[in-house]
Design a protein around this motif. Structure first.
Motif, PDB file in Angstrom:
ATOM      1  N   HIS A  17     -15.077 -20.703 -65.364  1.00  0.00           N
ATOM      2  CA  HIS A  17     -14.377 -20.479 -64.077  1.00  0.00           C
ATOM      3  C   HIS A  17     -15.385 -20.277 -62.969  1.00  0.00           C
ATOM      4  O   HIS A  17     -15.282 -20.847 -61.902  1.00  0.00           O
ATOM      5  CB  HIS A  17     -13.515 -19.201 -64.124  1.00  0.00           C
ATOM      6  N   GLN A  20     -17.362 -23.459 -62.034  1.00  0.00           N
ATOM      7  CA  GLN A  20     -16.546 -24.413 -61.265  1.00  0.00           C
ATOM      8  C   GLN A  20     -16.429 -23.956 -59.820  1.00  0.00           C
ATOM      9  O   GLN A  20     -16.639 -24.725 -58.898  1.00  0.00           O
ATOM     10  CB  GLN A  20     -15.124 -24.486 -61.859  1.00  0.00           C
ATOM     11  N   ALA A  21     -16.054 -22.692 -59.659  1.00  0.00           N
ATOM     12  CA  ALA A  21     -15.873 -22.153 -58.309  1.00  0.00           C
ATOM     13  C   ALA A  21     -17.198 -22.172 -57.570  1.00  0.00           C
ATOM     14  O   ALA A  21     -17.249 -22.464 -56.379  1.00  0.00           O
ATOM     15  CB  ALA A  21     -15.322 -20.735 -58.384  1.00  0.00           C
ATOM     16  N   ARG A  24     -17.948 -25.474 -56.020  1.00  0.00           N
ATOM     17  CA  ARG A  24     -17.169 -25.716 -54.809  1.00  0.00           C
ATOM     18  C   ARG A  24     -17.797 -25.016 -53.604  1.00  0.00           C
ATOM     19  O   ARG A  24     -17.928 -25.564 -52.532  1.00  0.00           O
ATOM     20  CB  ARG A  24     -15.736 -25.214 -55.023  1.00  0.00           C
ATOM     21  N   GLN A 346      -6.857 -35.031 -58.692  1.00  0.00           N
ATOM     22  CA  GLN A 346      -6.356 -33.661 -58.807  1.00  0.00           C
ATOM     23  C   GLN A 346      -7.408 -32.670 -58.302  1.00  0.00           C
ATOM     24  O   GLN A 346      -7.118 -31.770 -57.537  1.00  0.00           O
ATOM     25  CB  GLN A 346      -6.082 -33.345 -60.270  1.00  0.00           C
ATOM     26  N   ARG A 347      -8.663 -32.915 -58.727  1.00  0.00           N
ATOM     27  CA  ARG A 347      -9.752 -32.032 -58.317  1.00  0.00           C
ATOM     28  C   ARG A 347      -9.895 -32.021 -56.795  1.00  0.00           C
ATOM     29  O   ARG A 347     -10.059 -30.996 -56.169  1.00  0.00           O
ATOM     30  CB  ARG A 347     -11.038 -32.492 -59.014  1.00  0.00           C
ATOM     31  N   VAL A 350      -7.307 -30.012 -55.110  1.00  0.00           N
ATOM     32  CA  VAL A 350      -7.635 -28.585 -55.191  1.00  0.00           C
ATOM     33  C   VAL A 350      -8.632 -28.229 -54.116  1.00  0.00           C
ATOM     34  O   VAL A 350      -8.497 -27.250 -53.385  1.00  0.00           O
ATOM     35  CB  VAL A 350      -8.205 -28.236 -56.590  1.00  0.00           C
ATOM     36  N   GLY A 353      -7.043 -28.163 -50.754  1.00  0.00           N
ATOM     37  CA  GLY A 353      -6.186 -26.982 -50.627  1.00  0.00           C
ATOM     38  C   GLY A 353      -6.997 -25.761 -50.269  1.00  0.00           C
ATOM     39  O   GLY A 353      -6.586 -24.936 -49.471  1.00  0.00           O
ATOM     40  N   GLN A 354      -8.201 -25.670 -50.838  1.00  0.00           N
ATOM     41  CA  GLN A 354      -9.018 -24.478 -50.596  1.00  0.00           C
ATOM     42  C   GLN A 354      -9.664 -24.498 -49.237  1.00  0.00           C
ATOM     43  O   GLN A 354     -10.075 -23.472 -48.731  1.00  0.00           O
ATOM     44  CB  GLN A 354     -10.077 -24.350 -51.680  1.00  0.00           C
TER      45      GLN A 354
ATOM     46  N   GLU B 107      -7.844 -22.348 -62.804  1.00  0.00           N
ATOM     47  CA  GLU B 107      -9.112 -21.733 -63.185  1.00  0.00           C
ATOM     48  C   GLU B 107      -9.618 -20.776 -62.098  1.00  0.00           C
ATOM     49  O   GLU B 107     -10.076 -19.673 -62.375  1.00  0.00           O
ATOM     50  CB  GLU B 107     -10.133 -22.852 -63.400  1.00  0.00           C
ATOM     51  N   GLU B 108      -9.510 -21.231 -60.844  1.00  0.00           N
ATOM     52  CA  GLU B 108      -9.980 -20.404 -59.729  1.00  0.00           C
ATOM     53  C   GLU B 108      -9.102 -19.155 -59.596  1.00  0.00           C
ATOM     54  O   GLU B 108      -9.603 -18.072 -59.295  1.00  0.00           O
ATOM     55  CB  GLU B 108      -9.953 -21.243 -58.438  1.00  0.00           C
TER      56      GLU B 108
END
Lengths: 355, 253
Positions: A17, A20-21, A24, A346-347, A350, A353-354, B107-108
């Motif tokens: 997690h 990944q974050a 970003r 999809q990624r 995301v 969206g962020q 996940e986030e």
């Protein structure tokens, strides 16, 4: 007592997690550092000193970029900040007082313009940050009015005449008085403001995104919201204060009209038009609008109409501002050339969206 | 030292609520409600709409400041403390509606839950597999079906490693096939020593999961005890199902 993580499997998931974050965040930070590097590069670019109009327009852009960044910091928390001119005034007037009475050393002046507004922001923040939405916007507008009236009522601040004859900053024996040096000093201060804002946003990115997205949930998961909001308000005030210093330095006068409360609307327009996903948006919006408005400089009414029209157009048709629109178009063109696997789409959804 | 001494006294007791009241102007949402939950215990709270169930959860979890009474968490008085403080102390809650960071990936969402609470529970992987969330870790959580969003909210609150969890209607809006997943989450949590308070309208779920139950009516405690006994009481049936009213109406007619 709460149970602590001990399972290796859970550690693997949680580590994933965070990676990944982290990627970003890295992407956003890399883009922001890239833009800041461009600003640094501009410092060393040979500019035509004889083209005073170009230098003047570029200086106008760097002068207000800090103000746009100040709006951007609060907009990341969904808080519309109309009080930016107030903190510009605090930075501008305090640096002017120091330049007139104490020292004209450029480092001292920049430091004062950053620190004093940041300190002033703490009590204001403690009061206003309890509010949300329209109420926050209204109260910050009122802060602008209060500071403006305080300046008009103060003999020490020159009332309606302001403080005139503010000496140009110096660095050793070098007096930074000419147009080109003023622009380059402005650029350095902008880079400092951008680094301050990008650094704060990068460190607190996840918390800020969560507060913006779902404050109730963030609190029920353990996030203390008010230090983040207060920190944002303080950083915003510092960026605005630095911008105020540049206004005073360019005009060699600290005048109340330079910090009129209504000018806060312009700074909001820069961010809305540019986009609020990263510091790239305020930068693009500021440069684009300052240069566009300059084309209508002789017709002030048209300049206001242009700003208002762009604000409406962007709000209606370019949600996310120019930067997000350009990114969406680039992605659409890329998708047309090469079919993108579903997982990648999809990624990307995301990521969008962020931001 | 004082806190430790109090903890020794309370022993296995995770949450104690004493005479909790909450008023909104002239409306008394809660009237002197008291309860105790021990580690590993699952307590059900039932009652008709407007009985004060969500007000009770809000008052315990810091969402609303109680008008009177006290809330003790692990022996410490935490009455009126903020939700973020309580969460860091180990008391967390889930919501009646799905409550997630909709713009972020699954996940986030989990990473944020762990970061904000400052800790992570054992068995998050198992929760993810049990709910099917492991297959959609990279998906934007707001685009998931409602059931999965609701599950994500539950898993997030459990993944913070709470000692007490308050669940406000965890089965609301879920399909029948999804409800056993909630059962497994709750059971796993309680087996790990977590005290669970469940507010729920689904009586089958209450019977399956909760050995003890409390009934609220008009903000006050109507009955409490073993679930089967309480649910069979005529006054509970009357308050909850309106049986008494129906009978009296029938006899009147």
């Amino acid at each position: 007592m709460p149970r602590l993580l001990s399972s290796p499997a859970s550690l693997a998931v949680s580590g994933r997690h965070e990676r990944q974050a982290g990627r970003r965040l890295d992407r956003r930070l890399t883009m922001e550092l890239g833009v800041i590097s461009l600003l640094v590069g501009l410092l060393f670019l040979p500019l035509p000193a004889e083209n005073l109009q170009l230098i003047s327009q570029m200086n106008q852009a760097v002068m207000v970029l800090g103000a746009a960044l100040a709006v951007y910091v609060m907009l990341r928390l969904n808080l519309l900040h109309f009080g930016v001119p107030a903190f510009m005034a605090v930075g501008g007037y305090s640096s002017a007082l120091v330049a007139i009475h104490i020292t004209d050393n450029v480092v001292a002046l920049v430091a004062v313009s950053l620190v004093v507004p940041a300190l002033v922001a703490v009590p204001f923040g403690l009061i206003t940050l309890r509010l949300r939405g329209t109420y926050f916007a209204l109260v910050t507008f009122l802060i602008g009015q209060v500071v403006h009236l305080a300046i008009l009522a103060s003999d020490r601040l020159g009332r309606t005449d302001g403080l005139t004859g503010v000496p140009a900053p110096t660095w050793g024996d070098v007096v930074m008085g000419d147009a080109l040096t003023t622009f380059r000093l402005g650029l350095v201060v902008c880079i400092l403001s951008a680094l301050l804002v990008a650094g704060f946003m990068s460190v607190n990115s996840r918390r800020i995104d969560s507060l913006r997205s779902n404050e109730v949930l963030a609190a029920s998961l353990g996030l203390r919201g008010w230090p983040i909001r207060l920190g944002s308000f303080v950083v915003s005030a510092a960026a605005a204060g630095a911008s105020g210093f540049l206004v005073v330095n360019t005009l060699t006068t600290a005048h109340p009209s330079s910090f009129a409360t209504l000018s806060g609307v312009n700074y909001v327009a820069y961010v809305v038009v540019g986009g609020a996903a990263s510091i790239v948006g305020p930068l693009v919006g500021t440069v684009a609008l300052v240069f566009l408005v300059a084309q209508f400089a002789s017709e002030g009414v048209y300049a206001s109409a242009l700003l208002g029209g762009l604000l409406i157009f962007t709000s209606l048709f370019l949600r996310g501002g120019l930067t997000s629109t350009v990114r969406r178009i680039a992605e659409w063109l890329r998708d047309r050339r090469t079919p993108v696997p579903r997982a990648s789409r999809q990624r990307r959804a995301v990521d969008e969206g962020q931001s | 030292m004082r806190a430790r001494a109090e903890r020794d006294v309370v022993g296995d007791q995770a949450l104690r609520v004493v005479d909790l009241s909450k008023s909104f102007g002239g409306v008394h949402a809660l009237r002197g409600v008291s309860l105790d939950i021990s580690r590993g215990q699952i307590l059900g709270i039932i009652g008709p709409n407007g009985a004060g169930k969500t007000s009770l959860v809000n008052a315990i979890s810091g969402r609303e400041r109680p008008t009177a009474g006290s809330v003790m968490l692990d022996g410490l008085d935490v009455t009126g403390r903020s939700p973020d403080y309580l969460s860091r102390r180990g008391l967390t809650r889930s919501y009646q509606q799905s409550n997630i960071f909709a713009e972020a990936s699954v996940e986030e969402n989990l990473a944020r839950a762990a970061e904000f609470a400052g800790r992570r529970a054992v068995g998050v992987d198992a929760h993810l597999q049990a709910t099917g969330l492991d297959a959609v870790l990279n998906s934007r959580s707001g685009s998931l079906p409602y059931g999965l969003q609701k599950m994500l909210g539950l898993v997030m609150s459990l993944s913070t490693g709470p000692s007490v969890v308050l669940m406000d209607e965890p089965a609301a809006g879920l399909e029948a096939g999804e409800r056993p997943q909630v059962d497994r989450l709750v059971a796993t949590c309680a087996e790990g020593g977590c005290a669970v308070l469940i507010v729920e309208h689904d009586m089958d779920m209450i019977r399956r999961l909760c050995p003890t139950v409390m009934v609220l009516d008009a903000g006050a405690l109507l009955a409490a005890g073993p679930t089967a006994e309480v649910l069979a009481r005529p006054d509970v049936l009357a308050a909850y199902l309106g049986v008494g009213d129906t009978e009296s109406e029938s006899s009147d007619g």
